[in-house]
Design an enzyme around this catalytic site. Structure first.
Site, mmCIF file in Angstrom:
data_model
loop_
_atom_site.group_PDB
_atom_site.id
_atom_site.type_symbol
_atom_site.label_atom_id
_atom_site.label_comp_id
_atom_site.label_asym_id
_atom_site.label_seq_id
_atom_site.Cartn_x
_atom_site.Cartn_y
_atom_site.Cartn_z
ATOM 1 N N ASN A 71 0.828 -1.208 0.000
ATOM 2 C CA ASN A 71 0.000 0.000 0.000
ATOM 3 C C ASN A 71 0.866 1.264 0.000
ATOM 4 O OD1 ASN A 71 -2.187 -1.706 0.136
ATOM 5 N ND2 ASN A 71 -2.490 -1.471 2.337
ATOM 6 N N ASN A 171 0.011 -1.632 -6.979
ATOM 7 C CA ASN A 171 -0.282 -2.590 -5.919
ATOM 8 C C ASN A 171 -1.757 -2.560 -5.565
ATOM 9 O OD1 ASN A 171 0.513 -4.308 -3.461
ATOM 10 N ND2 ASN A 171 -0.528 -2.571 -2.491
ATOM 11 N N GLU A 172 -2.384 -3.731 -5.528
ATOM 12 C CA GLU A 172 -3.778 -3.881 -5.076
ATOM 13 C C GLU A 172 -4.666 -2.734 -5.561
ATOM 14 O OE1 GLU A 172 -3.920 -4.649 -0.823
ATOM 15 O OE2 GLU A 172 -3.102 -6.651 -1.098
ATOM 16 N N TYR A 243 -4.208 -13.365 2.655
ATOM 17 C CA TYR A 243 -3.749 -13.482 4.040
ATOM 18 C C TYR A 243 -4.669 -14.445 4.781
ATOM 19 C CZ TYR A 243 -0.503 -9.716 3.090
ATOM 20 O OH TYR A 243 0.530 -8.973 2.569
ATOM 21 N N GLU A 306 1.983 -11.619 -2.387
ATOM 22 C CA GLU A 306 1.771 -11.376 -0.947
ATOM 23 C C GLU A 306 0.961 -12.540 -0.396
ATOM 24 O OE1 GLU A 306 0.369 -7.595 0.541
ATOM 25 O OE2 GLU A 306 1.355 -6.529 -1.107
ATOM 26 N N GLN A 367 5.506 -10.511 5.282
ATOM 27 C CA GLN A 367 6.699 -9.928 4.698
ATOM 28 C C GLN A 367 7.920 -10.665 5.233
ATOM 29 O OE1 GLN A 367 6.511 -5.612 4.683
ATOM 30 N NE2 GLN A 367 4.355 -5.596 4.090
HETATM 31 O O1 AHR Z 1 1.589 -6.614 3.547
HETATM 32 C C1 AHR Z 1 0.764 -5.690 4.171
HETATM 33 C C2 AHR Z 1 -0.214 -5.039 3.209
HETATM 34 O O2 AHR Z 1 -1.151 -5.988 2.784
HETATM 35 C C3 AHR Z 1 0.353 -4.503 1.935
HETATM 36 O O3 AHR Z 1 0.844 -3.220 2.075
HETATM 37 C C4 AHR Z 1 -0.832 -4.498 1.010
HETATM 38 O O4 AHR Z 1 -0.455 -4.673 -0.329
HETATM 39 C C5 AHR Z 1 -1.697 -5.614 1.547
HETATM 40 O O5 AHR Z 1 -3.004 -5.201 1.721
#
Ligand code: AHR
Length: 518
Positions: A71, A171-172, A243, A306, A367
């Site tokens: 982000n 990104n996203e 996630y 990610e 990460q």
């Molecule tokens: O990795 C944390 C965040 O998760 C990243 O900044 C974003 O791309 C995602 O929503």
């Protein structure tokens, strides 16, 4: 309980791309500042980079690291991170409500990548910025001297181009939380023009276009169809993110729920890779549809850039993310403390990527340091391995080769994310050059051991040369500054090859790696 299966040398999925074991580092919390960079740390090198962290990263053999966001990148000016440090501006980061000194920029990050032996993958800001900045950034990083941007890079100490091959086009961009969020058509058009322009500079770049931020997005999977329709011929990968969270347990634990409830939640949590599986398969179908629709000969792959467990820290992060704490520099944000349950989850996720090695060519654990990360640090103090470091380590170091199409029959259970989820989650990698066959396996059962027998077909199987096991009496056991080795692998016993079969007994809730000489 018993599970039986077969691994045949010629029943292959694909050669695993080394980039499957990549990682991600964002200007977020303490990932960069007091993560990889801490000039006053006793282990810091001449560039201010922590030596202890660099060693833990080196041990992981990370092939590629995505940078600088996330982000963060959607309001980032890459020019803020070049030139003399003393003259770099401190900026407010709107994504994480923090401030950034810009002490680390593309030069410092490139040097760090060389130190740890990894490749740099750069993300371009297509949120607040656009085509021109993208073009200038790429020319600065990869252009020859004798041109404006190449000469500026040389003036800042680096005459030779960095030669960065991988570029993420934003990104996203499907996320309403993103600075510069766009519709699929708006983004698709922009990404297509940026890709065309970057290709005019260098045809050989590998370009990654944004797919969905997760499979629960309202726009998924139409987003992929529309974006690929705009960009198919000019990109190489479509990026996906996911996630994983044991959400039910967040509340159940606080409410003092009983063991039965917690075990049910764990069973659902550990079945989440069924959802991951469908997500990958759906996007693979969308890629195939677009390819056919366009009568194209070009291939597009998935960059799962990610992925990780992320939920332990969400509550405690609220005050900073809501802006109640002003604009702190490098605060403790997204510092998930992982437990043993997460070891099993990460093992299952990595197995899923291995089983999709034909289409997932890049994947990045998100990460790498401090921020939802396998490596934690204390400013001025230690760096240590979180619980999830180990399954990532085993896959990255020993999971190189060809993914095999395993046939497995195992008892299963019904879950929120799929029915008849096998209690054993397993993948196999054949390294023909090294003469090894490596299995990564998770027993998802709470109480029963699993006796696994896999027929090794087409191999001259020798003996078990390495066997590592992770178990723990407490699913919620963690590694912390004060107890860094609470959850670690141990040497396994009892795995053997007999009559052409691999036989191994897996304790309840366990992760294992078994390597056989072939
Ligand atoms: O990795 C944390 C965040 O998760 C990243 O900044 C974003 O791309 C995602 O929503």
């Amino acid at each position: 309980m018993r599970a039986t299966g077969a691994a045949h040398k010629d029943f292959t999925i694909a050669r695993i791309d080394d980039r499957l074991y990549g990682a991600f580092l964002e200007h977020l919390g303490r990932a960069i500042y007091s993560g990889i960079y801490e000039p006053d740390h006793p282990s810091a090198d001449g560039n201010g980079m922590r030596g202890d962290v660099a060693q833990l990263v080196r041990d992981l053999n990370v092939p590629i690291v995505r940078y600088p966001g996330g982000n963060f990148v959607s309001a980032y000016n890459w020019e803020d991170g070049i030139g003399p440090r003393a003259e770099r501006p401190t900026r407010l980061d709107l994504a994480w409500h923090t401030s950034d000194s810009n002490a680390v920029g593309v030069h410092e990050f490139a040097d760090w990548c060389e130190t740890v032996g990894t490749e740099m993958m750069l993300a371009i800001n297509l949120g607040s910025r656009g085509l021109d900045e993208a073009r200038q950034f790429v020319e600065y990083v990869n252009g020859p001297t004798g041109s404006y941007w190449g000469d500026l890079r040389a003036k800042h100490g680096r005459a030779a181009p960095f030669g960065v091959r991988h570029w993420c086009l934003g990104n996203e961009m499907d996320g309403p939380w993103q600075v510069g969020h766009k519709t699929a058509d708006e983004y698709g058009r922009l990404a297509s023009e940026v890709a065309k322009t970057l290709r005019a500079f260098d045809r050989s770049l590998e370009l990654i276009v944004c797919g969905s931020s997760n499979a629960d997005m309202k726009t998924y999977p139409e987003w992929e169809r529309i974006v690929l329709d705009h960009t198919y011929e000019s990109v190489d990968h479509i990026s996906l993110h996911m996630y994983f969270a044991n959400r039910e347990n967040e509340t159940a634990l606080a409410a003092g729920a009983g063991e039965e409830t917690l075990a049910r939640n764990t069973a659902n949590y550990l079945a989440l890779n069924e959802k991951l599986d469908r997500y990958i398969a759906t996007v693979q179908s969308t890629i195939n549809y677009t390819k056919a629709n366009k009568r194209s000969k070009h291939d597009v792959f998935i960059s799962f850039d990610e992925w990780n467990v992320w939920y332990h820290s969400r509550q405690q992060d609220r005050a900073i993310l809501d802006g109640n704490k002003g604009w702190p520099h490098a605060p403790r944000l997204l510092e998930d403390i992982y437990n043993f349950e997460d070891v099993l989850q990460v093992g299952c996720i990595l197995n899923t990527f291995i089983r999709h090695a034909d289409v997932v060519r890049i994947a990045c654990i998100a990460q790498l340091v401090n921020v939802i990360a396998p490596i934690m640090t204390e400013p001025g103090g230690d760096a240590w391995r979180q619980t999830i470091y180990y399954p990532y380590y085993f896959a990255s170091v020993f999971g190189r080769g060809t993914a095999l199409q395993l046939q497995v029959n195992a008892p299963g259970y019904d879950s929120l994310h799929g029915d008849n989820v096998p209690y054993v989650d397993i993948s196999a990698v054949h390294d023909a050059e090294g003469g090894t066959l490596t299995f990564f396996a998770v027993n998802r059962h709470a109480t029963e051991k699993l006796d696994v027998k896999v027929a090794l077909q087409g191999f001259e199987a020798g003996t078990v040369i390495d066997h590592r096991v992770m178990t723990h009496a407490d699913l919620r056991a963690t590694n912390t500054l004060g107890a860094q080795r609470n959850v670690t692998p141990r040497k396994g016993r009892g795995a053997r090859v007999a009559d052409g079969d691999l036989r191994v007994s897996m304790p309840p809730y366990s992760y294992q790696m078994i390597r056989v000489a072939v």
